[in-house]
Design a protein around this motif. Structure first.
Motif, PDB file in Angstrom:
ATOM      1  N   ASN A  46     -17.566  -3.450 -24.132  1.00  0.00           N
ATOM      2  CA  ASN A  46     -17.355  -3.225 -25.243  1.00  0.00           C
ATOM      3  C   ASN A  46     -16.268  -3.759 -26.114  1.00  0.00           C
ATOM      4  OD1 ASN A  46     -19.832  -1.094 -24.824  1.00  0.00           O
ATOM      5  ND2 ASN A  46     -18.466   0.146 -23.993  1.00  0.00           N
ATOM      6  N   GLY A  47     -16.061  -4.950 -26.184  1.00  0.00           N
ATOM      7  CA  GLY A  47     -14.930  -5.829 -26.836  1.00  0.00           C
ATOM      8  C   GLY A  47     -14.134  -5.018 -26.240  1.00  0.00           C
ATOM      9  N   LYS A  48     -13.258  -4.627 -24.665  1.00  0.00           N
ATOM     10  CA  LYS A  48     -12.456  -4.948 -24.470  1.00  0.00           C
ATOM     11  C   LYS A  48     -12.147  -5.544 -22.928  1.00  0.00           C
ATOM     12  CE  LYS A  48      -9.093  -0.897 -24.312  1.00  0.00           C
ATOM     13  NZ  LYS A  48      -8.092  -1.148 -24.738  1.00  0.00           N
ATOM     14  N   TYR A  49     -11.301  -6.007 -22.127  1.00  0.00           N
ATOM     15  CA  TYR A  49     -11.362  -6.876 -21.149  1.00  0.00           C
ATOM     16  C   TYR A  49     -10.606  -6.045 -20.358  1.00  0.00           C
ATOM     17  CZ  TYR A  49     -12.104 -10.477 -24.278  1.00  0.00           C
ATOM     18  OH  TYR A  49     -12.378 -11.358 -25.875  1.00  0.00           O
ATOM     19  N   TYR A  50     -11.227  -6.378 -19.127  1.00  0.00           N
ATOM     20  CA  TYR A  50     -10.388  -5.612 -17.976  1.00  0.00           C
ATOM     21  C   TYR A  50     -10.308  -6.233 -16.218  1.00  0.00           C
ATOM     22  CZ  TYR A  50     -12.094  -1.342 -20.275  1.00  0.00           C
ATOM     23  OH  TYR A  50     -12.128  -0.253 -20.969  1.00  0.00           O
ATOM     24  N   LEU A  51      -9.063  -6.246 -16.387  1.00  0.00           N
ATOM     25  CA  LEU A  51      -8.883  -8.060 -15.315  1.00  0.00           C
ATOM     26  C   LEU A  51      -8.425  -6.374 -14.107  1.00  0.00           C
ATOM     27  CD1 LEU A  51      -7.837 -10.539 -14.901  1.00  0.00           C
ATOM     28  CD2 LEU A  51      -5.630  -9.239 -15.093  1.00  0.00           C
ATOM     29  N   PHE A  52      -8.658  -6.738 -12.692  1.00  0.00           N
ATOM     30  CA  PHE A  52      -8.937  -6.282 -12.055  1.00  0.00           C
ATOM     31  C   PHE A  52      -7.993  -7.555 -10.575  1.00  0.00           C
ATOM     32  CE2 PHE A  52     -12.521  -4.358 -13.745  1.00  0.00           C
ATOM     33  CZ  PHE A  52     -11.894  -2.840 -14.041  1.00  0.00           C
ATOM     34  N   THR A  53      -7.160  -6.849  -9.809  1.00  0.00           N
ATOM     35  CA  THR A  53      -6.451  -7.590  -8.988  1.00  0.00           C
ATOM     36  C   THR A  53      -6.088  -7.300  -7.550  1.00  0.00           C
ATOM     37  OG1 THR A  53      -4.168  -7.013  -9.597  1.00  0.00           O
ATOM     38  CG2 THR A  53      -5.633  -8.557 -11.197  1.00  0.00           C
ATOM     39  N   THR A  54      -5.520  -7.924  -6.976  1.00  0.00           N
ATOM     40  CA  THR A  54      -5.200  -7.270  -5.546  1.00  0.00           C
ATOM     41  C   THR A  54      -4.065  -5.718  -6.031  1.00  0.00           C
ATOM     42  OG1 THR A  54      -5.033  -9.431  -4.208  1.00  0.00           O
ATOM     43  CG2 THR A  54      -3.395  -7.801  -3.470  1.00  0.00           C
ATOM     44  N   GLY A  55      -3.703  -5.190  -5.391  1.00  0.00           N
ATOM     45  CA  GLY A  55      -2.473  -4.467  -5.721  1.00  0.00           C
ATOM     46  C   GLY A  55      -2.677  -2.611  -4.847  1.00  0.00           C
ATOM     47  N   THR A  83     -11.308   3.327   5.077  1.00  0.00           N
ATOM     48  CA  THR A  83     -10.067   2.118   5.567  1.00  0.00           C
ATOM     49  C   THR A  83      -8.903   2.049   6.655  1.00  0.00           C
ATOM     50  OG1 THR A  83      -8.226   2.250   3.594  1.00  0.00           O
ATOM     51  CG2 THR A  83     -10.512   1.733   2.655  1.00  0.00           C
ATOM     52  N   ARG A  84      -8.723   2.687   6.729  1.00  0.00           N
ATOM     53  CA  ARG A  84      -7.418   3.246   7.872  1.00  0.00           C
ATOM     54  C   ARG A  84      -7.966   3.002   9.277  1.00  0.00           C
ATOM     55  NH1 ARG A  84      -3.366   4.712   4.984  1.00  0.00           N
ATOM     56  NH2 ARG A  84      -4.057   6.328   2.516  1.00  0.00           N
ATOM     57  N   GLU A  85      -9.371   3.116   9.118  1.00  0.00           N
ATOM     58  CA  GLU A  85     -10.005   3.461  10.280  1.00  0.00           C
ATOM     59  C   GLU A  85     -10.581   2.232  10.627  1.00  0.00           C
ATOM     60  OE1 GLU A  85     -13.313   6.558  10.516  1.00  0.00           O
ATOM     61  OE2 GLU A  85     -12.127   8.153  10.360  1.00  0.00           O
ATOM     62  N   ALA A  86     -11.032   1.382   9.780  1.00  0.00           N
ATOM     63  CA  ALA A  86     -11.183  -0.556  10.331  1.00  0.00           C
ATOM     64  C   ALA A  86     -10.396  -1.338  10.309  1.00  0.00           C
ATOM     65  CB  ALA A  86     -11.610  -0.273   8.496  1.00  0.00           C
ATOM     66  N   VAL A  87      -9.556  -0.965   9.930  1.00  0.00           N
ATOM     67  CA  VAL A  87      -7.229  -1.466   9.805  1.00  0.00           C
ATOM     68  C   VAL A  87      -6.737  -0.792  10.266  1.00  0.00           C
ATOM     69  CG1 VAL A  87      -6.781  -3.339   8.953  1.00  0.00           C
ATOM     70  CG2 VAL A  87      -8.731  -3.509   8.370  1.00  0.00           C
ATOM     71  N   GLU A  88      -6.068  -0.478  10.979  1.00  0.00           N
ATOM     72  CA  GLU A  88      -5.296   0.558  11.754  1.00  0.00           C
ATOM     73  C   GLU A  88      -3.791   0.273  11.203  1.00  0.00           C
ATOM     74  OE1 GLU A  88      -4.743   0.585  15.739  1.00  0.00           O
ATOM     75  OE2 GLU A  88      -7.454   1.023  16.461  1.00  0.00           O
ATOM     76  N   ASP A  89      -3.362  -0.596  10.180  1.00  0.00           N
ATOM     77  CA  ASP A  89      -2.655  -1.408  10.216  1.00  0.00           C
ATOM     78  C   ASP A  89      -2.105  -1.148   8.662  1.00  0.00           C
ATOM     79  OD1 ASP A  89      -3.677  -3.689   9.838  1.00  0.00           O
ATOM     80  OD2 ASP A  89      -1.948  -4.874  10.660  1.00  0.00           O
ATOM     81  N   PHE A  90      -3.948  -0.990   7.857  1.00  0.00           N
ATOM     82  CA  PHE A  90      -3.779  -0.820   6.301  1.00  0.00           C
ATOM     83  C   PHE A  90      -2.900   0.676   5.665  1.00  0.00           C
ATOM     84  CE2 PHE A  90      -6.326   0.538   2.775  1.00  0.00           C
ATOM     85  CZ  PHE A  90      -6.198  -0.535   2.287  1.00  0.00           C
ATOM     86  N   LYS A  91      -2.735  -0.135   4.541  1.00  0.00           N
ATOM     87  CA  LYS A  91      -1.152   1.144   3.843  1.00  0.00           C
ATOM     88  C   LYS A  91      -1.873   1.234   2.674  1.00  0.00           C
ATOM     89  CE  LYS A  91       1.352   0.526   7.331  1.00  0.00           C
ATOM     90  NZ  LYS A  91       1.874   1.932   8.802  1.00  0.00           N
ATOM     91  N   GLY A  92      -2.816   0.476   2.286  1.00  0.00           N
ATOM     92  CA  GLY A  92      -3.838   1.251   0.764  1.00  0.00           C
ATOM     93  C   GLY A  92      -3.234  -0.581  -0.311  1.00  0.00           C
ATOM     94  N   HIS A  93      -2.824  -1.087   0.207  1.00  0.00           N
ATOM     95  CA  HIS A  93      -2.808  -2.570  -0.508  1.00  0.00           C
ATOM     96  C   HIS A  93      -3.896  -3.117   0.213  1.00  0.00           C
ATOM     97  CE1 HIS A  93      -0.837  -6.703  -1.984  1.00  0.00           C
ATOM     98  NE2 HIS A  93      -0.599  -5.956  -3.397  1.00  0.00           N
ATOM     99  N   ILE A  94      -4.793  -3.238  -1.276  1.00  0.00           N
ATOM    100  CA  ILE A  94      -6.121  -3.721  -1.515  1.00  0.00           C
ATOM    101  C   ILE A  94      -5.997  -4.953  -2.160  1.00  0.00           C
ATOM    102  CG2 ILE A  94      -8.216  -3.264  -1.920  1.00  0.00           C
ATOM    103  CD1 ILE A  94      -8.223  -0.752  -1.454  1.00  0.00           C
TER     104      ILE A  94
END
Length: 329
Positions: A46-55, A83-94
């Motif tokens: 609808n005319g607005k740009y959206y950017l998705f990035t690592t974070g 996600t925490r079960e799949a990668v044990e040291d995952f802290k939320g940074h996707i």
């Protein structure tokens, strides 16, 4: 003579328009490229740009003009429990999201990983709209799509890119280092694998000791599939050596060849953009099209700003069937 004058004048107008665009959006001369991002992908609703990035939780930005970007709430306020079960040291940074509109809703594919390992997985979430003010706005996570395991898989389940073939069948390309870039067929809803992980298709490798290749992005144009990939090393600031290359094929599964006829299974890839005096590296690209114009969206490490990574958007020209960008560095 009149034709020559007209043609010359037209070329000058196009050059002036192009320079104005680069100054306005790319901001090399105006320094308006102030959005720090990593692994960007862009879409418009609808005319607005959206950017998705690592974070953390997947970073999100919105803009009316591709110049001024507003930070929105992340996709996830709380990261999915799987996600925490799949990668044990995952802290939320996707890492490295990809966004696509498919079958009436937006699909976002995302990666979790232990840095430098192929202890990785990719998940998918959906939303009816990208407008956070809409009553229909809600990201619904559908869990894990695919996972890589050290010692069991010779590929790395990160850097997803969604693509639909001519028959309407959805696929994910993905991969980073290890065995190279892979292609996996999805179920018709795009939410899970439709094949065994032992039967994945290899799209590209470097054939070097490090096999420094990642971040596939595939588009379909003028009878070809184009596979963009990033060679060499990101994430090293001023020491980054990232660059974007491309190959093409008449078939989604390949084989992909560069402009010199070398297979991307054997290290081939025609250069699209690389670093220069100002930027030490340029990579992890997306290709988007708005109003009939294709754009290369990527991040680059700015030597004038402490080697941090910033958003870059460059218009693509196509010459003899190959993408070209005016890399103003």
């Amino acid at each position: 003579m009149l034709l020559l004058i007209f043609t010359t004048g037209q070329a000058q107008d196009e050059a002036a328009h192009r320079k104005a665009y680069l100054e306005r959006v790319v901001g090399v001369e105006t320094h308006k490229d102030t959005t720090r991002v990593h692994d960007p992908v862009m879409i418009r609703e609808n005319g607005k740009y959206y950017l998705f990035t690592t974070g953390w939780g997947i970073s999100v930005f919105s803009s009316d003009d591709q110049i001024t970007w507003k930070r929105e709430r992340p996709v996830f306020d709380e990261v999915p429990e799987w996600t925490r079960e799949a990668v044990e040291d995952f802290k939320g940074h996707i890492w490295a999201p990809d966004i696509a509109y498919y079958k009436g809703q937006y699909h976002i594919y995302y990666s979790i990983s232990s840095f430098g390992k192929n202890t990785s997985a990719m998940g998918v979430a959906t939303n009816k709209t990208l407008d956070p003010d809409s009553p229909d706005f809600e990201w619904v996570d559908h869990g894990k799509v695919i996972q890589s395991v050290p010692g069991e898989t010779d590929w790395n389940a990160i850097d997803a890119n969604f693509i639909v073939d001519e028959a309407g069948t959805p696929y994910l390309s993905f991969g980073s280092f290890w065995g190279g870039l892979m292609l996996a067929q999805l179920t018709p809803d795009g939410l899970s694998l439709a094949q065994e992980v032992d039967d994945l298709t290899v799209l590209a490798t470097r054939q070097t000791s490090t096999n420094a290749i990642e971040a596939p992005f595939i588009i379909q144009k003028d009878g070809f599939y184009y596979l963009f990939a990033s060679f060499d090393f990101c994430c090293r600031g001023a020491e980054s050596t990232y660059k974007v290359v491309v190959g093409r094929s008449e078939n989604l599964a390949g084989a992909y060849f560069d402009a010199d006829g070398q297979s991307m299974l054997e290290g081939g890839g025609t250069l699209v953009v690389e670093g220069g005096e100002r930027y030490a590296g340029a990579g992890h690209n997306a290709v988007v099209s708005f109003d009939g114009v294709d754009y290369l969206v990527f991040h680059a490490y700015d030597m004038e700003r402490d080697g941090n990574s910033y958003l870059r958007i460059l218009p693509i020209e196509w010459e003899n069937g190959w993408p070209k960008v005016e890399a103003v560095y």
